[in-house]
Design a protein around this motif. Structure first.
Motif, PDB file in Angstrom:
ATOM      1  N   HIS A 142       0.814  -1.218   0.000  1.00 22.13           N
ATOM      2  CA  HIS A 142       0.000   0.000   0.000  1.00 22.13           C
ATOM      3  C   HIS A 142       0.848   1.269   0.000  1.00 22.13           C
ATOM      4  N   TRP A 143       2.010   1.246   0.678  1.00 19.16           N
ATOM      5  CA  TRP A 143       2.856   2.433   0.628  1.00 19.16           C
ATOM      6  C   TRP A 143       3.367   2.664  -0.783  1.00 19.16           C
ATOM      7  N   SER A 144       3.632   1.581  -1.536  1.00 22.86           N
ATOM      8  CA  SER A 144       4.076   1.781  -2.919  1.00 22.86           C
ATOM      9  C   SER A 144       2.904   2.269  -3.780  1.00 22.86           C
ATOM     10  N   LEU A 145       1.695   1.771  -3.497  1.00 23.11           N
ATOM     11  CA  LEU A 145       0.516   2.245  -4.250  1.00 23.11           C
ATOM     12  C   LEU A 145       0.289   3.737  -4.030  1.00 23.11           C
ATOM     13  N   VAL A 146       0.383   4.154  -2.769  1.00 19.66           N
ATOM     14  CA  VAL A 146       0.175   5.570  -2.449  1.00 19.66           C
ATOM     15  C   VAL A 146       1.220   6.420  -3.178  1.00 19.66           C
ATOM     16  N   GLY A 147       2.451   5.921  -3.227  1.00 21.38           N
ATOM     17  CA  GLY A 147       3.540   6.647  -3.893  1.00 21.38           C
ATOM     18  C   GLY A 147       3.257   6.897  -5.368  1.00 21.38           C
ATOM     19  N   TYR A 148       2.533   5.960  -6.025  1.00 20.37           N
ATOM     20  CA  TYR A 148       2.199   6.115  -7.451  1.00 20.37           C
ATOM     21  C   TYR A 148       0.780   6.655  -7.654  1.00 20.37           C
ATOM     22  N   GLY A 168       3.427  13.010  -8.499  1.00 22.33           N
ATOM     23  CA  GLY A 168       4.649  13.179  -7.697  1.00 22.33           C
ATOM     24  C   GLY A 168       4.390  12.735  -6.273  1.00 22.33           C
ATOM     25  N   LYS A 169       5.450  12.197  -5.634  1.00 21.86           N
ATOM     26  CA  LYS A 169       5.319  11.545  -4.316  1.00 21.86           C
ATOM     27  C   LYS A 169       4.566  12.380  -3.283  1.00 21.86           C
ATOM     28  N   SER A 170       5.001  13.624  -3.101  1.00 21.45           N
ATOM     29  CA  SER A 170       4.409  14.398  -2.007  1.00 21.45           C
ATOM     30  C   SER A 170       2.928  14.681  -2.262  1.00 21.45           C
ATOM     31  N   ALA A 171       2.568  15.023  -3.520  1.00 15.37           N
ATOM     32  CA  ALA A 171       1.157  15.277  -3.850  1.00 15.37           C
ATOM     33  C   ALA A 171       0.341  13.992  -3.729  1.00 15.37           C
ATOM     34  N   ASN A 172       0.939  12.863  -4.120  1.00  9.75           N
ATOM     35  CA  ASN A 172       0.224  11.580  -4.052  1.00  9.75           C
ATOM     36  C   ASN A 172      -0.091  11.194  -2.606  1.00  9.75           C
ATOM     37  N   PHE A 173       0.908  11.377  -1.726  1.00 14.02           N
ATOM     38  CA  PHE A 173       0.682  11.041  -0.311  1.00 14.02           C
ATOM     39  C   PHE A 173      -0.366  11.977   0.297  1.00 14.02           C
ATOM     40  N   GLU A 174      -0.286  13.245  -0.086  1.00 15.65           N
ATOM     41  CA  GLU A 174      -1.263  14.198   0.451  1.00 15.65           C
ATOM     42  C   GLU A 174      -2.663  13.843  -0.041  1.00 15.65           C
ATOM     43  N   HIS A 175      -2.748  13.410  -1.292  1.00 17.93           N
ATOM     44  CA  HIS A 175      -4.051  13.064  -1.849  1.00 17.93           C
ATOM     45  C   HIS A 175      -4.660  11.849  -1.130  1.00 17.93           C
ATOM     46  N   ALA A 176      -3.804  10.852  -0.836  1.00 23.47           N
ATOM     47  CA  ALA A 176      -4.320   9.622  -0.207  1.00 23.47           C
ATOM     48  C   ALA A 176      -4.545   9.780   1.290  1.00 23.47           C
ATOM     49  N   LEU A 177      -3.631  10.529   1.956  1.00 28.69           N
ATOM     50  CA  LEU A 177      -3.667  10.554   3.422  1.00 28.69           C
ATOM     51  C   LEU A 177      -4.100  11.894   4.015  1.00 28.69           C
ATOM     52  N   GLY A 178      -4.245  12.901   3.156  1.00 33.40           N
ATOM     53  CA  GLY A 178      -4.747  14.181   3.651  1.00 33.40           C
ATOM     54  C   GLY A 178      -3.664  15.201   3.938  1.00 33.40           C
ATOM     55  N   TRP A 179      -4.071  16.298   4.573  1.00 35.31           N
ATOM     56  CA  TRP A 179      -3.170  17.449   4.751  1.00 35.31           C
ATOM     57  C   TRP A 179      -2.113  17.228   5.831  1.00 35.31           C
ATOM     58  N   GLY A 180      -2.291  16.244   6.707  1.00 35.17           N
ATOM     59  CA  GLY A 180      -1.295  16.016   7.764  1.00 35.17           C
ATOM     60  C   GLY A 180      -1.793  14.996   8.755  1.00 35.17           C
ATOM     61  N   LEU A 181      -1.048  14.836   9.871  1.00 28.89           N
ATOM     62  CA  LEU A 181      -1.389  13.847  10.909  1.00 28.89           C
ATOM     63  C   LEU A 181      -1.674  12.479  10.286  1.00 28.89           C
ATOM     64  N   TRP A 182      -0.759  12.046   9.412  1.00 25.85           N
ATOM     65  CA  TRP A 182      -0.980  10.801   8.672  1.00 25.85           C
ATOM     66  C   TRP A 182      -1.030   9.574   9.587  1.00 25.85           C
ATOM     67  N   GLY A 183      -0.343   9.676  10.731  1.00 28.42           N
ATOM     68  CA  GLY A 183      -0.329   8.523  11.637  1.00 28.42           C
ATOM     69  C   GLY A 183      -1.510   8.513  12.593  1.00 28.42           C
ATOM     70  N   CYS A 184      -2.403   9.455  12.425  1.00 25.05           N
ATOM     71  CA  CYS A 184      -3.534   9.570  13.346  1.00 25.05           C
ATOM     72  C   CYS A 184      -4.846   9.349  12.576  1.00 25.05           C
ATOM     73  N   PRO A 185      -5.652   8.396  12.980  1.00 27.60           N
ATOM     74  CA  PRO A 185      -6.868   8.108  12.195  1.00 27.60           C
ATOM     75  C   PRO A 185      -7.969   9.139  12.379  1.00 27.60           C
ATOM     76  N   ILE A 186      -7.664  10.372  11.972  1.00 24.36           N
ATOM     77  CA  ILE A 186      -8.697  11.420  12.027  1.00 24.36           C
ATOM     78  C   ILE A 186      -8.927  11.956  10.616  1.00 24.36           C
ATOM     79  N   GLU A 187     -10.044  12.602  10.431  1.00 26.23           N
ATOM     80  CA  GLU A 187     -10.438  13.137   9.120  1.00 26.23           C
ATOM     81  C   GLU A 187      -9.455  14.226   8.660  1.00 26.23           C
ATOM     82  N   SER A 188      -8.846  14.027   7.482  1.00 26.00           N
ATOM     83  CA  SER A 188      -7.920  15.055   6.983  1.00 26.00           C
ATOM     84  C   SER A 188      -7.909  15.082   5.457  1.00 26.00           C
ATOM     85  N   LYS A 189      -9.024  14.710   4.861  1.00 28.30           N
ATOM     86  CA  LYS A 189      -9.074  14.612   3.392  1.00 28.30           C
ATOM     87  C   LYS A 189      -8.895  15.974   2.713  1.00 28.30           C
ATOM     88  N   VAL A 190      -8.300  15.935   1.518  1.00 27.35           N
ATOM     89  CA  VAL A 190      -8.133  17.182   0.766  1.00 27.35           C
ATOM     90  C   VAL A 190      -8.914  17.137  -0.550  1.00 27.35           C
TER      91      VAL A 190
END
Ligand SMILES: [Zn+2]
Ligand SMILES: [Zn+2]
Length: 358
Positions: free
Chosen positions: A262-268, A292-314
């Motif tokens: 899944h981390w590789s999927l998020v990266g692409y 690009g990596k940073s935009a892809n991670f932001e798209h999948a995991l949100g604006w921040g607090l990626w390790g915290c299961p709270i709402e952060s969708k962009v």
């Protein structure tokens, strides 16, 4: 259709005819989830009572072990609860065309064995379907970038709506899901745009919890042989051996492999289902969603607090930036363009702006 999708479909059929039996069978589909939760609680109980409470000899070490294991345990549980109790993202009603247009489309689509078989359409039918699908998008004032392998705008005959980009029909749930990743039988829910981050948190925290348990419990096994209380500690070592065996097996597969996958999927910027059946984008079959990596991670995991299961969708999970490939001065370059939005026309061809060169 996968083996578990066949089970889900059969249970839905039974539920439609026999509500009581269907409800019991639907509840039984949670069996893997219940086993996981019980396993999680039991592992924590064993860790606290045997590893920390019996084998660890130093107070400071026990406190550190207790804090870290409690944190991992609670984060795992929190992530799991958010994954299963967050409603899968469904397609909004403004993607549903009028009954008249639906009937027109049905009239030019092969209907075999009580289901629409759009892939068995003749070239003339495909042409007619495309005209109707374009009209649907115009009437709904929506724009989509994806098409199927025949170049048609994607439409779900079972749900009766245009599919937004990256939306797939889940045969286990019998409904379309927005930014569909996969249906997970282990937790008996769909992983979609709405709960993907929580699912990823759950997989990561469970994996870390399992490895933490394994590595810090080795001391207990060593002490069993040093202390030589063979019979007195026999039950403890049996519990340890069984849990460590399960930890080794599940820590490697599926947990460890899922994290890497899944981390590789998020990266692409891909979903699990797109790995096996990539999205086809109109006007350019080499285009993709990889920004690009940073935009892809932001798209999948949100604006921040990626390790915290709270709402952060962009994003809303239906409109995406797309990288198109264009030929310029004998070189292919990647350009990006945001597509979608209710105010654009389905026929508009994107006008890309160069921003990224390969
Ligand atoms: Zn559907
Ligand atoms: Zn599903």
């Amino acid at each position: 259709m996968s083996w578990y999708s066949k089970i889900y479909t059969r249970v839905r059929e039974i539920r439609a005819n026999n509500c009581f039996l269907g409800t019991i069978l639907t509840f039984c589909l949670n069996i893997f989830l219940v086993i996981q939760i019980l396993g999680l609680f039991y592992s924590m109980y064993v860790y606290v009572t045997i590893t920390v409470g019996y084998y660890v000899q130093y107070k400071a070490q026990a406190i550190v072990y207790l804090i870290i294991s409690t944190y991992l345990f609670l984060m795992t549980l929190w992530s799991l609860m958010r994954t299963i109790f967050t409603r899968p993202a469904r397609v909004p009603s403004n993607y549903q065309p009028s009954k008249e247009l639906q009937d027109q489309l049905a009239a030019v689509t092969p209907y075999i064995n009580n289901r629409f078989e759009a892939d068995k359409s003749t070239p003339a039918q495909i042409q007619s379907q495309n005209v109707i699908l374009e009209e649907m998008c115009r009437s709904l004032n929506i724009k989509v970038a994806e098409c199927d392998q025949f170049g048609r705008i994607k439409y779900c005959y079972e749900c009766g709506h245009i599919k937004p980009d990256r939306t797939r029909h889940c045969s286990s749930c019998g409904k379309c899901c927005v930014k569909y990743d996969h249906h997970c039988p282990w937790i008996n829910t769909c992983v979609t745009h709405s709960n993907y981050k929580y699912f990823l948190c759950y997989v990561c925290y469970t994996t870390i919890f399992v490895y933490w348990f394994l590595f810090t419990s080795i001391e207990g096994v060593v002490r069993y042989f040093i202390w030589q209380k063979w019979m007195e500690d026999l039950s403890k070592i049996i519990i340890y051996t069984v849990l460590m065996l399960f930890g080794c097996v599940f820590g490697y597969f599926p947990l460890g492999e899922l994290v890497i996958f899944h981390w590789s999927l998020v990266g692409y910027n891909e979903t699990t289902v797109e790995q096996t059946k990539p999205a086809v984008l109109r006007n350019d079959n080499m285009a993709d969603y990889n920004m690009g990596k940073s935009a892809n991670f932001e798209h999948a995991l949100g604006w921040g607090l990626w390790g915290c299961p709270i709402e952060s969708k962009v994003s809303d999970g239906m409109h995406f930036d797309i990288r198109y490939v264009v030929l310029e001065k004998n070189h292919f370059i990647r350009v990006s363009q945001e597509i979608g939005g209710p105010e654009n026309s389905a026929n508009d061809t994107p006008t890309p702006t160069p921003n990224d060169t390969r």
